[in-house]
Design a protein around this motif. Sequence first.
Motif, PDB file in Angstrom:
ATOM      1  N   GLN A  96      21.894  -3.099  13.827  1.00 52.02           N
ATOM      2  CA  GLN A  96      21.138  -2.021  13.442  1.00 52.02           C
ATOM      3  C   GLN A  96      19.986  -2.500  12.685  1.00 52.02           C
ATOM      4  OE1 GLN A  96      23.678   1.284  12.155  1.00 52.02           O
ATOM      5  NE2 GLN A  96      22.988   0.962  10.121  1.00 52.02           N
ATOM      6  N   PHE A  97      19.054  -1.622  12.561  1.00 57.51           N
ATOM      7  CA  PHE A  97      17.805  -2.163  11.920  1.00 57.51           C
ATOM      8  C   PHE A  97      17.106  -1.118  11.381  1.00 57.51           C
ATOM      9  CE2 PHE A  97      17.121  -2.017  16.379  1.00 57.51           C
ATOM     10  CZ  PHE A  97      15.833  -1.278  16.485  1.00 57.51           C
ATOM     11  N   SER A  98      16.030  -1.461  10.536  1.00 60.88           N
ATOM     12  CA  SER A  98      15.255  -0.309   9.959  1.00 60.88           C
ATOM     13  C   SER A  98      13.884  -0.465  10.134  1.00 60.88           C
ATOM     14  CB  SER A  98      15.402  -0.403   8.332  1.00 60.88           C
ATOM     15  OG  SER A  98      16.763  -0.128   8.014  1.00 60.88           O
ATOM     16  N   PRO A  99      13.071   0.514  10.172  1.00 63.86           N
ATOM     17  CA  PRO A  99      11.506   0.312  10.455  1.00 63.86           C
ATOM     18  C   PRO A  99      10.953  -0.436   9.511  1.00 63.86           C
ATOM     19  CG  PRO A  99      12.127   2.691  10.218  1.00 63.86           C
ATOM     20  CD  PRO A  99      13.510   1.857   9.612  1.00 63.86           C
ATOM     21  N   VAL A 100       9.640  -0.945   9.941  1.00 60.80           N
ATOM     22  CA  VAL A 100       8.731  -1.910   9.084  1.00 60.80           C
ATOM     23  C   VAL A 100       7.815  -1.426   8.391  1.00 60.80           C
ATOM     24  CG1 VAL A 100       9.588  -3.707  10.610  1.00 60.80           C
ATOM     25  CG2 VAL A 100       7.299  -2.376  11.085  1.00 60.80           C
ATOM     26  N   GLY A 101       7.137  -2.114   7.515  1.00 59.09           N
ATOM     27  CA  GLY A 101       5.864  -1.822   6.816  1.00 59.09           C
ATOM     28  C   GLY A 101       6.143  -0.523   6.042  1.00 59.09           C
ATOM     29  N   GLU A 102       4.991   0.256   6.052  1.00 58.53           N
ATOM     30  CA  GLU A 102       4.779   1.574   5.448  1.00 58.53           C
ATOM     31  C   GLU A 102       6.086   2.492   5.436  1.00 58.53           C
ATOM     32  OE1 GLU A 102       1.364   3.474   6.255  1.00 58.53           O
ATOM     33  OE2 GLU A 102       0.073   1.655   5.449  1.00 58.53           O
ATOM     34  N   ASN A 103       6.730   2.428   6.684  1.00 55.43           N
ATOM     35  CA  ASN A 103       7.744   3.207   7.158  1.00 55.43           C
ATOM     36  C   ASN A 103       9.310   2.783   6.626  1.00 55.43           C
ATOM     37  OD1 ASN A 103       6.031   4.780   8.680  1.00 55.43           O
ATOM     38  ND2 ASN A 103       6.332   3.478  10.400  1.00 55.43           N
ATOM     39  N   LYS A 104       9.112   1.690   5.907  1.00 57.72           N
ATOM     40  CA  LYS A 104      10.463   0.942   5.640  1.00 57.72           C
ATOM     41  C   LYS A 104      11.419   1.911   4.605  1.00 57.72           C
ATOM     42  CE  LYS A 104      12.172  -3.740   4.733  1.00 57.72           C
ATOM     43  NZ  LYS A 104      11.702  -5.138   4.583  1.00 57.72           N
ATOM     44  N   LYS A 105      10.922   2.750   3.907  1.00 58.20           N
ATOM     45  CA  LYS A 105      11.621   3.527   3.135  1.00 58.20           C
ATOM     46  C   LYS A 105      12.014   4.953   3.407  1.00 58.20           C
ATOM     47  CE  LYS A 105       9.915   0.981  -1.032  1.00 58.20           C
ATOM     48  NZ  LYS A 105       9.395   1.270  -2.157  1.00 58.20           N
ATOM     49  N   SER A 106      11.601   5.164   4.718  1.00 58.46           N
ATOM     50  CA  SER A 106      11.715   6.388   5.253  1.00 58.46           C
ATOM     51  C   SER A 106      13.209   6.966   5.305  1.00 58.46           C
ATOM     52  CB  SER A 106      11.132   6.234   6.598  1.00 58.46           C
ATOM     53  OG  SER A 106      11.739   5.663   7.563  1.00 58.46           O
ATOM     54  N   GLY A 107      14.212   6.102   5.430  1.00 55.58           N
ATOM     55  CA  GLY A 107      15.715   6.321   5.784  1.00 55.58           C
ATOM     56  C   GLY A 107      16.097   6.253   7.184  1.00 55.58           C
ATOM     57  N   GLU A 108      15.019   5.921   7.972  1.00 54.30           N
ATOM     58  CA  GLU A 108      15.326   5.969   9.268  1.00 54.30           C
ATOM     59  C   GLU A 108      16.086   4.550   9.762  1.00 54.30           C
ATOM     60  OE1 GLU A 108      14.293   8.300  11.710  1.00 54.30           O
ATOM     61  OE2 GLU A 108      13.640   9.440   9.764  1.00 54.30           O
ATOM     62  N   VAL A 109      16.933   4.923  10.514  1.00 56.59           N
ATOM     63  CA  VAL A 109      17.919   3.661  11.072  1.00 56.59           C
ATOM     64  C   VAL A 109      17.832   3.568  12.541  1.00 56.59           C
ATOM     65  CG1 VAL A 109      20.107   2.450  11.042  1.00 56.59           C
ATOM     66  CG2 VAL A 109      19.096   3.500   8.812  1.00 56.59           C
ATOM     67  N   TYR A 110      17.482   2.425  13.187  1.00 54.69           N
ATOM     68  CA  TYR A 110      17.686   2.288  14.483  1.00 54.69           C
ATOM     69  C   TYR A 110      19.097   1.557  15.078  1.00 54.69           C
ATOM     70  CZ  TYR A 110      12.920   3.858  14.717  1.00 54.69           C
ATOM     71  OH  TYR A 110      11.825   4.397  14.645  1.00 54.69           O
ATOM     72  N   ARG A 111      19.738   2.099  15.875  1.00 53.19           N
ATOM     73  CA  ARG A 111      21.024   1.390  16.161  1.00 53.19           C
ATOM     74  C   ARG A 111      20.845   0.789  17.978  1.00 53.19           C
ATOM     75  NH1 ARG A 111      25.858   4.678  14.635  1.00 53.19           N
ATOM     76  NH2 ARG A 111      25.491   3.888  12.475  1.00 53.19           N
ATOM     77  N   LEU A 112      20.923  -0.330  18.058  1.00 50.04           N
ATOM     78  CA  LEU A 112      20.677  -0.743  19.599  1.00 50.04           C
ATOM     79  C   LEU A 112      21.973  -1.071  20.159  1.00 50.04           C
ATOM     80  CD1 LEU A 112      17.801  -2.494  20.983  1.00 50.04           C
ATOM     81  CD2 LEU A 112      19.899  -3.701  21.153  1.00 50.04           C
ATOM     82  N   TYR A 113      22.261  -0.813  21.510  1.00 50.56           N
ATOM     83  CA  TYR A 113      23.233  -1.272  22.039  1.00 50.56           C
ATOM     84  C   TYR A 113      23.057  -2.207  23.271  1.00 50.56           C
ATOM     85  CZ  TYR A 113      25.607   2.474  19.455  1.00 50.56           C
ATOM     86  OH  TYR A 113      26.006   3.354  18.470  1.00 50.56           O
ATOM     87  N   ASP A 114      23.614  -3.289  23.382  1.00 51.84           N
ATOM     88  CA  ASP A 114      23.712  -4.224  24.444  1.00 51.84           C
ATOM     89  C   ASP A 114      24.753  -3.980  25.135  1.00 51.84           C
ATOM     90  OD1 ASP A 114      22.971  -6.066  26.331  1.00 51.84           O
ATOM     91  OD2 ASP A 114      23.233  -7.775  25.049  1.00 51.84           O
ATOM     92  N   VAL A 115      24.718  -3.436  26.462  1.00 57.32           N
ATOM     93  CA  VAL A 115      25.947  -3.405  27.325  1.00 57.32           C
ATOM     94  C   VAL A 115      26.371  -4.339  28.072  1.00 57.32           C
ATOM     95  CG1 VAL A 115      25.808  -0.761  27.096  1.00 57.32           C
ATOM     96  CG2 VAL A 115      24.833  -1.891  28.752  1.00 57.32           C
ATOM     97  N   GLY A 116      25.682  -5.430  27.977  1.00 58.20           N
ATOM     98  CA  GLY A 116      26.095  -6.528  28.987  1.00 58.20           C
ATOM     99  C   GLY A 116      25.027  -6.813  30.150  1.00 58.20           C
ATOM    100  N   GLY A 117      24.608  -8.094  30.281  1.00 59.49           N
ATOM    101  CA  GLY A 117      23.408  -8.151  31.394  1.00 59.49           C
ATOM    102  C   GLY A 117      23.805  -8.318  32.790  1.00 59.49           C
ATOM    103  N   GLN A 118      25.106  -8.630  32.651  1.00 57.48           N
ATOM    104  CA  GLN A 118      25.674  -9.122  34.194  1.00 57.48           C
ATOM    105  C   GLN A 118      25.955  -7.917  34.943  1.00 57.48           C
ATOM    106  OE1 GLN A 118      25.258 -12.351  34.245  1.00 57.48           O
ATOM    107  NE2 GLN A 118      24.914 -12.357  32.128  1.00 57.48           N
ATOM    108  N   ARG A 119      25.415  -8.257  36.423  1.00 54.48           N
ATOM    109  CA  ARG A 119      25.428  -7.217  37.342  1.00 54.48           C
ATOM    110  C   ARG A 119      26.772  -6.327  37.380  1.00 54.48           C
ATOM    111  NH1 ARG A 119      24.356  -8.833  43.790  1.00 54.48           N
ATOM    112  NH2 ARG A 119      23.294  -7.059  44.237  1.00 54.48           N
ATOM    113  N   ASN A 120      27.864  -6.890  37.170  1.00 57.29           N
ATOM    114  CA  ASN A 120      29.142  -6.074  37.349  1.00 57.29           C
ATOM    115  C   ASN A 120      29.270  -5.196  36.055  1.00 57.29           C
ATOM    116  OD1 ASN A 120      29.682  -8.075  35.564  1.00 57.29           O
ATOM    117  ND2 ASN A 120      31.684  -8.679  36.532  1.00 57.29           N
ATOM    118  N   GLU A 121      28.460  -5.305  35.061  1.00 59.03           N
ATOM    119  CA  GLU A 121      28.650  -4.516  33.620  1.00 59.03           C
ATOM    120  C   GLU A 121      27.769  -3.538  33.793  1.00 59.03           C
ATOM    121  OE1 GLU A 121      30.360  -5.606  30.817  1.00 59.03           O
ATOM    122  OE2 GLU A 121      31.596  -6.993  31.859  1.00 59.03           O
ATOM    123  N   ARG A 122      26.685  -3.198  34.303  1.00 56.25           N
ATOM    124  CA  ARG A 122      25.555  -2.415  34.278  1.00 56.25           C
ATOM    125  C   ARG A 122      26.102  -0.831  34.402  1.00 56.25           C
ATOM    126  NH1 ARG A 122      21.432  -6.302  37.437  1.00 56.25           N
ATOM    127  NH2 ARG A 122      20.999  -7.702  35.442  1.00 56.25           N
TER     128      ARG A 122
END
Length: 394
Positions: free
Chosen positions: A211-237
């Motif tokens: 989970q991470f927040s925006p940068v620069g002027e947008n840092k205090k916006s309250g926006e949050v990004y949540r990123l999911y990595d679901v496994g890079g291997q072929r049988n995971e996709r």
Amino acid sequence: MTRVICCRLCTATRNMGLLCSRHQQFNQADTEENAQAADIERRIEQETRAEKHIHKLLLLGTPNSFLFIKLLFQTGFDEAELKSYITVIHANVYQTIKLLYDGSKEFAQNEIDSSKYVVSVENKGIGEKLSEIGGGLDYPPLTKELAQEIEALWKDSAIQEICSHGNELQVPDCAHYFMANLQRLSDANYVPTKEDVLYARVRTTGVVEIQFSPVGENKKSGEVYRLYDVGGQRNERRKWIHLFEGVTAVIFCAALSEYDQTLFEDESKNRMMETKELFDWVLQQPCFEKTSFMLFLNKFDIFEKKVLNVPLNVCEWFKDYQPVSTGKQEIEHAYEFVKKKFEELYFQSTAPDRVDRVFKIYRTTALDQKLVKKTFKLVDETLRRRNLLEAGLL
């Protein structure tokens, strides 16, 4: 008679007192229930408001992209996280030297000009020892003594010759980097650098979240990004794709440098062709019909060194490529060709009613910190603009 009336009055008074007491208890219980209900409603409302500020991103594509994305979107790694990669990096060293030594023996037996693949007598014993270590399940810590032996074998002319066949042997991109840093990696007080971690080859399975927040002027916006990595291997996709309906954006990583390499899981399958097929398949999924796509063409630093020596058209997808120049001009020409291929695939695979979704391509090099920060800023601005459009504010 008077006594009876008094007794009845006392009984009635007591009963009224009991009724009032019970009524007070009921009122108190109702008040507590109402307070609890109000608290639950308030918490639900708070969570709902918080969820509105969370934008979910899905990471797909090249295995091992998560470390790059973590560096791109977060501050990086703390010392504890860096130290946790020591065993992974040492394992990569042992696995790589085993791969090269075993490859030299195979080529020495099967190639016509076999003599150049024969390891010198003084290094043959070292090679057998390291091959055995690399084939085990548990790897010993990389000591100074073992590092010296690995370095001696690495410098053997047969091993250097076999490096030119790296794409055939699945030699990882980290080989030259780790071999050039053996003395530092084997130090008793070694703590991996960010660069070490980015070169490390880690095979992820399952779902990993950051989970991470925006940068620069947008840092205090309250926006949050949540990123999911679901496994890079072929049988995971493909077993999880339906779980991510409604994500704000898909971040798809494609390694530019892998056009001449094959999959670990299937050595008959070219990695770039696999990337192309996965990208095509994801674009056509109904759950992503309104989802923005961010395509990261990563490992440009490796690509620019490789493409001048290994023809781009060795990949079936790029068979129509024709070199036009040399040096930097040729590198740019090759990159633009690959970029255009992905653009064409995007528009071919995108239904007419989905053409308005955001599609951006970024050229990335994980080890270039300035480029990393610039790329993050561009991604952040793109996502925020998309959010404003959807809210009808633009």
